[in-house]
Design a protein around this motif. Structure first.
Motif: not given
Length: 336
Positions: A205-213, A285-302
């Motif tokens: 949602s914020y850009g072309p690459a995954y970013r933490s924080g 199920m859409k999106g991702s959830w609150f722990i994804f900076d430490t544990y990316r449980a699955h893909e979550d691109w748009c």
């Protein structure tokens, strides 16, 4: 007794009183939530009666178990963050187009304007109020019923994806791949074809690459949380909109992070909510959830579509609910 020792004792007593002071009960938490919902959205008593009945039948819908939830940010801290962020001037235009607060028009900026939108989507996870903690422990059926009580509907998968990507694309469901198959097989065949088609154009949602924080993805699971039980797993979410940069090009927040979200995945044209279906399709199920900076449980691109996790029909009374799964609503615009 010296004044210094008296001060220490006073601080100790205050600390004990603070530690012992109970927080709001689940019922009190929900009552405050429902009052805020009615006020923010101008809902009449009939609509609130329907929504209250859905909450009460469930016994779990709300902002999580307050006895174990540990939110990393308070609503007051959220409001302070948002006040420091650059102010947007699109609220009045969005409200005029969508006919209500906190919704964003769905359209393709390449060849349309916001005024051309035929549908809108909630800017925040339900209750769609900035700096309120998202509602979780809600079944897909209950989410659809709550949206309907508010004069809205559950979104189709492609609408959520367009809000996240920054451009609403025409529906691209490969209904031909679902014909004659069991739902789980149909979903997986459609999903594989869809994901292959869009993998080269992946973005968040914020850009072309995954970013933490950038989004609400820095929280933690409750220690010992394994299977997702009410008494074991806190809904350790952030207040909605607490990360102003976690905003899609169409003006929608928290599509990545915070709570995952129920959406409708139609398996044939008669199940498309965007075309007026009340039957609806299966859960997505859409999106991702609150722990994804430490544990990316699955893909979550748009535009990524998930496997048939806990899959049921949306309107199944036993559709899935858990501690990090919420929803947001869409709204078709009459006469467009």
């Amino acid at each position: 007794m010296s004044r210094w020792i008296q001060s220490l004792l006073l601080l100790a007593v205050c600390g004990l009183l603070t530690a012992a002071a109970p927080g709001p009960s689940f019922q009190q938490q929900n009552e405050a939530l429902l009052r805020a919902l009615q006020q923010a959205h101008g809902l009449d008593d009939a609509a609130m009666q329907r929504i209250r009945a859905i909450f009460e039948r469930s016994g779990y819908i709300g902002q999580g178990n307050p006895a174990i939830a540990r939110h990393p940010m308070t609503p007051e801290q959220c409001r302070a963050v948002r006040e420091r962020a650059p102010q947007r001037d699109d609220a009045a235009a969005f409200a005029r187009i969508c006919g209500g607060p906190n919704m964003a028009p769905l359209y393709d900026p390449a060849n349309q304007r916001a005024d051309d939108a035929r549908a809108c989507i909630d800017q925040y996870e339900f209750p769609d109020i900035p700096c309120e903690v998202p509602v979780v422990w809600v079944k897909a059926r209950e989410a659809a019923q709550i949206c309907q009580a508010m004069g809205k509907r559950l979104c189709d998968a492609h609408e959520w994806e367009g809000a996240c990507q920054g451009a609403l694309a025409p529906p691209d469901y490969r209904f031909d791949l679902a014909r004659g198959l069991a739902e789980n097989l149909a979903v997986n065949r459609m999903r594989d074809a869809h994901n292959r088609e869009h993998a080269a154009d992946k973005r968040w949602s914020y850009g072309p690459a995954y970013r933490s924080g950038v989004c609400a993805t820095g929280s933690q699971k409750t220690p010992g949380c394994q299977g997702g039980g009410w008494d074991a797993c806190g809904s350790n979410t952030y207040p909605a909109g607490a990360f102003p940069d976690c905003r899609s090009p169409l003006g929608v927040y928290d599509l990545n992070g915070n709570a995952a979200e129920h959406m409708n995945l139609p398996l044939n044209p008669s199940q498309m909510a965007s075309r007026g279906s009340l039957e609806l399709g299966v859960t997505e199920m859409k999106g991702s959830w609150f722990i994804f900076d430490t544990y990316r449980a699955h893909e979550d691109w748009c535009r990524w579509r998930a496997p048939y996790w806990h899959g049921t029909r949306v309107m199944d009374p036993h559709s899935h609910a858990n501690y990090h799964l919420g929803f947001r609503c869409c709204k078709s615009l009459e006469g467009r």
